[in-house]
Design a protein around this motif. Structure first.
Motif, PDB file in Angstrom:
ATOM      1  N   PRO A 309      43.210  23.173  -1.804  1.00 21.13           N
ATOM      2  CA  PRO A 309      43.279  22.178  -2.865  1.00 21.13           C
ATOM      3  C   PRO A 309      44.312  22.452  -3.942  1.00 21.13           C
ATOM      4  O   PRO A 309      44.383  21.724  -4.909  1.00 21.13           O
ATOM      5  N   TRP A 310      45.175  23.485  -3.866  1.00 20.11           N
ATOM      6  CA  TRP A 310      46.066  23.646  -5.013  1.00 20.11           C
ATOM      7  C   TRP A 310      47.377  24.330  -4.675  1.00 20.11           C
ATOM      8  O   TRP A 310      47.470  25.126  -3.764  1.00 20.11           O
ATOM      9  N   PRO A 311      48.414  24.006  -5.470  1.00 16.18           N
ATOM     10  CA  PRO A 311      49.603  24.835  -5.559  1.00 16.18           C
ATOM     11  C   PRO A 311      49.491  25.725  -6.789  1.00 16.18           C
ATOM     12  O   PRO A 311      48.771  25.418  -7.742  1.00 16.18           O
ATOM     13  N   GLY A 312      50.196  26.836  -6.777  1.00 15.52           N
ATOM     14  CA  GLY A 312      50.195  27.714  -7.933  1.00 15.52           C
ATOM     15  C   GLY A 312      51.163  27.235  -9.011  1.00 15.52           C
ATOM     16  O   GLY A 312      51.745  26.152  -8.926  1.00 15.52           O
ATOM     17  N   TRP A 326      59.956  25.866  -7.355  1.00 17.77           N
ATOM     18  CA  TRP A 326      59.296  26.707  -6.363  1.00 17.77           C
ATOM     19  C   TRP A 326      57.848  26.913  -6.782  1.00 17.77           C
ATOM     20  O   TRP A 326      57.526  26.953  -7.974  1.00 17.77           O
ATOM     21  N   PHE A 327      56.959  27.028  -5.811  1.00 16.88           N
ATOM     22  CA  PHE A 327      55.552  27.253  -6.112  1.00 16.88           C
ATOM     23  C   PHE A 327      54.914  27.995  -4.944  1.00 16.88           C
ATOM     24  O   PHE A 327      55.484  28.086  -3.852  1.00 16.88           O
ATOM     25  N   PRO A 336      52.102  31.432   0.875  1.00 13.49           N
ATOM     26  CA  PRO A 336      53.564  31.468   0.911  1.00 13.49           C
ATOM     27  C   PRO A 336      54.201  30.923  -0.377  1.00 13.49           C
ATOM     28  O   PRO A 336      53.550  30.328  -1.236  1.00 13.49           O
ATOM     29  N   VAL A 337      55.522  31.122  -0.444  1.00 10.31           N
ATOM     30  CA  VAL A 337      56.358  30.469  -1.447  1.00 10.31           C
ATOM     31  C   VAL A 337      56.917  29.199  -0.825  1.00 10.31           C
ATOM     32  O   VAL A 337      57.402  29.210   0.316  1.00 10.31           O
ATOM     33  N   PHE A 338      56.849  28.108  -1.566  1.00  6.72           N
ATOM     34  CA  PHE A 338      57.408  26.833  -1.131  1.00  6.72           C
ATOM     35  C   PHE A 338      58.500  26.404  -2.105  1.00  6.72           C
ATOM     36  O   PHE A 338      58.428  26.684  -3.305  1.00  6.72           O
ATOM     37  N   ARG A 339      59.501  25.706  -1.568  1.00  6.35           N
ATOM     38  CA  ARG A 339      60.572  25.126  -2.378  1.00  6.35           C
ATOM     39  C   ARG A 339      60.455  23.608  -2.299  1.00  6.35           C
ATOM     40  O   ARG A 339      60.315  23.048  -1.201  1.00  6.35           O
ATOM     41  N   ARG A 340      60.496  22.946  -3.464  1.00  5.81           N
ATOM     42  CA  ARG A 340      60.532  21.482  -3.503  1.00  5.81           C
ATOM     43  C   ARG A 340      61.882  21.054  -4.034  1.00  5.81           C
ATOM     44  O   ARG A 340      62.262  21.388  -5.161  1.00  5.81           O
ATOM     45  N   THR A 350      58.426  31.578   3.083  1.00  9.29           N
ATOM     46  CA  THR A 350      57.887  32.837   3.613  1.00  9.29           C
ATOM     47  C   THR A 350      56.842  32.540   4.678  1.00  9.29           C
ATOM     48  O   THR A 350      56.049  31.610   4.543  1.00  9.29           O
ATOM     49  N   ALA A 351      56.835  33.359   5.719  1.00 13.58           N
ATOM     50  CA  ALA A 351      55.932  33.106   6.836  1.00 13.58           C
ATOM     51  C   ALA A 351      54.618  33.866   6.718  1.00 13.58           C
ATOM     52  O   ALA A 351      53.629  33.493   7.344  1.00 13.58           O
TER      53      ALA A 351
END
Length: 672
Positions: A309-312, A326-327, A336-340, A350-351
């Motif tokens: 339910p959340w992104p950091g 990034w979040f 993982p780290v995500f890029r928007r 990151t895997a």
């Protein structure tokens, strides 16, 4: 293979005292990182931080920050590169009254010269934020009702101290928050400019304490505030003039709460977390939103992101005109780290592993973070800001704990409704089909959590050092498995999540290196509730340990500091009894036959002591074997190093007795 007792005791002693890597910040010019490293104080009674400098290139060894002292924490950089922090040193304001000098001030450490105090407040400063391009600082500090300045607050504090009064009259406020009893003080945001006295920018209310940001030029301050003072429920985000406190914008939405504001590099927009509250009929969800400060328009930045339910917390590009952010977010046993990108494209960078404390280089091409896994404590790493599913570069910093007394693998199985389930499995050294290990099942807290990162509370490796395998299941309501994982467990804390736990247990025990005849269950918080629930539903476990777990849900919903939140999910028990009767273990106390060890803190307001006392008295009355390890001065978790040692010692001895059939001598550290 069961290790010798001395070896196991040595490991959990090492575990309790090992340095812990926490905060991470990057200098404005990108030349060095500052991390906080927590270690045991000289008396061995508590953890204290020390600031360490880390080389972003990974070439040089890390080192303690020059002229920093033990106890300094919460580092951040001012625009000119001055290191700011909250101190482990005394207030230097000679004009302050005795009671005003208590608490934490704000200090600055320039490149050359000694550290100096730049701000102080009666009772202390709890958090602060800096402007990226200006010499402006915002900080959180308390005021008593009726006080509009630090001076007035100091006078009221002196009156209370002289009268020897610590009583609080609650009228329109809650009595507990964040697991602790609340004083009459209320958090406010103050803004300190380079050439003036602090400006009171407004009351934050309980929910937003320390939740603030400054625009890059220091002209605006954003902070979150309870919509109606400190009453639980909806909270809003306020954008105010940093020089006068005048409120330019108040952003709100019914049924939503806003957290962790951050300004874009050009100061034109504000990015926040937005939480939709879980209710009787809807799931909990958090997304990232952006507010256009000119139009007031709110935009959901992650409308299709299904890692519910959340992104950091978002880390925004420092480059003007670049809308990249990034979040982090839980995903199938990882974080993982995500890029928007500006067009809404989301890329997983990151895997594996769990990431926190993201820092972005000045040119936006490199990320730094703290990375941990179930089998590795947090370490400082470097990432490329663009490449998908990359492996990080590890930098030289304290905190690694190697070797561990075992190995890590995974367990997968389908639930009874076909949903794919995941768990981590920690295996002790020497385990084999010829020497199968006893198994401890350890459900996580939350319930909206996931086993994906290193934990210092209920870590599996002290158990592995004793020869136990440890299953770390992610049942229904765990995070990182999409919306359906929340839907399938909504409103049934002890239903679908319990069945998922059993399905993962059965899948693990299908292995020939685990002993299905020697099993135990041990959980904390919501995991403690699942342990209590399991005790009423099955006798398959030889022993159960429940730490800070709920037992009587009807009593819990009025006693917990999150009573409003919990009642929205379960309903008013006077008119909506279905979920209480279906999920509260106390209704079935007579079915418990498994020996139980209770662990609880006397200052726990999240799951109050009454839950443990109720369970203890119920089982004593019914003649069920039960023991109670009580820590009078601990809260929802266990934090004192000697208490951590004692907890592991007692829990492991209890499991050895009931799961392995060894003699019960009790802990050797002065309990009765």
């Amino acid at each position: 293979m069961i290790r010798a007792l001395d070896d196991a005791a040595s490991f959990h002693d090492l575990f309790a005292t090992h340095p812990r890597l926490t905060d991470l910040v990057l200098a404005p010019d990108g030349t060095h990182l500052i991390a906080s490293v927590q270690s045991i104080n000289d008396q061995g009674t508590r953890r204290v931080s020390r600031l360490w400098e880390v080389d972003p290139s990974g070439e040089r060894e890390s080192r303690p920050v020059a002229r920093s002292v033990q106890g300094d924490f919460a580092p951040a950089f001012a625009a000119d590169g001055t290191l700011l922090f909250l101190p482990g040193r005394a207030n230097t304001d000679s004009a302050a009254e005795k009671n005003e000098s208590q608490g934490v001030g704000l200090w600055a450490l320039p490149d050359r010269g000694e550290a100096m105090q730049i701000a102080h407040h009666p009772g202390g400063i709890t958090a602060f934020a800096v402007a990226k391009d200006a010499r402006t600082v915002a900080y959180t500090a308390d005021l008593l009702p009726g006080a509009v300045s630090a001076e007035a607050y100091a006078g009221l504090r002196r009156e209370r101290e002289s009268a020897m009064v610590n009583a609080v009259l609650y009228e329109a406020t809650t009595t507990y928050g964040f697991g602790a009893g609340l004083s009459p003080d209320e958090p406010h945001t103050f803004v300190l400019h380079a050439d003036g006295a602090p400006v009171n920018a407004g009351s934050q209310g309980l929910t937003g304490a320390g939740d603030m940001a400054l625009s890059p030029d220091g002209s605006l301050v954003a902070y979150t505030r309870a919509a109606t003072g400190r009453v639980p429920g909806m909270n809003v985000v306020v954008v105010a003039d940093a020089a006068t406190g005048f409120e330019h914008h108040t952003f709100s939405r019914t049924g939503q709460q806003y957290y962790r504001p951050a300004f874009t590099a050009d100061g034109s927009a504000l990015v926040c977390q937005r939480q939709r509250e879980e209710t009787y009929d809807s799931e909990w969800r958090v997304t990232l939103v952006a507010f256009d400060l000119a139009s007031g328009e709110e935009t959901d930045l992650l409308p299709e992101f299904d890692n519910w339910p959340w992104p950091g917390r978002a880390a925004l590009s420092p480059v003007h005109g670049n809308a990249t952010l990034w979040f982090t977010g839980d995903e199938r046993g990882h974080c993982p780290v995500f890029r928007r990108d500006a067009d809404g494209t989301i890329t997983r960078l990151t895997a594996s592993g769990a990431y926190a404390a993201l820092c972005v280089s000045p040119d936006g091409t490199t990320l730094y973070a703290l990375r941990s896994t179930i089998d590795s404590p947090p370490r400082v790493v470097r990432l490329d800001a663009v490449t998908a599913d990359q492996e990080p570069a590890f930098l030289r910093a304290p905190g690694d704990l190697d070797p561990l007394p075992g190995t890590l693998t995974e367990v997968h199985v389908e639930a009874d409704d076909g949903f794919p389930l995941h768990a981590w499995l920690a295996l002790p050294e020497g385990v084999s089909a010829e020497r199968p290990a006893p198994l401890i099942i350890a459900p996580h807290g939350g319930p909206q959590m996931s086993w994906n990162a290193w934990t210092w509370l209920w870590n599996p490796w002290p158990f592995a050092a004793r020869g136990y395998a440890v299953l770390l299941p992610d049942p229904a309501l765990s995070t990182g498995y999409g919306r359906r994982m929340q839907e399938r467990g909504r409103g049934q804390y002890g239903g679908r999540p319990y069945r998922d736990l059993i399905a993962l247990t059965d899948a693990a025990l299908a292995r020939d290196d685990l002993d299905a005849t020697r099993t135990g269950l041990a959980g904390w918080s919501y995991g403690g509730y699942l342990a209590n629930r399991a005790a009423t539903l099955t006798d398959r476990f030889r022993a159960i340990v429940t730490h800070a777990g709920m037992w009587n849900l009807e009593a819990f919903q009025v006693d917990t500091d999150m009573h409003d939140y919990f009642r929205k999910i379960f309903g008013d028990p006077r008119t909506q009894r279905e979920r209480y009767e279906a999920n509260s273990p106390h209704f079935h106390a007579a079915k418990v036959t498994t020996p139980i060890l209770l662990v609880h803190g006397g200052k726990d307001h999240r799951v109050p002591m009454g839950q443990a006392l109720s369970l203890y008295s119920d089982l004593q009355r019914l003649g069920t074997p039960v023991s109670f390890l009580h820590f009078p001065d601990e809260g929802h978790g266990i934090g004192v190093p000697n208490h951590i040692r004692l907890m592991y010692e007692t829990v492991l001895d209890f499991l050895d007795h009931h799961v392995l059939g060894q003699s019960w001598d009790g802990p050797r550290t002065g309990t009765t």
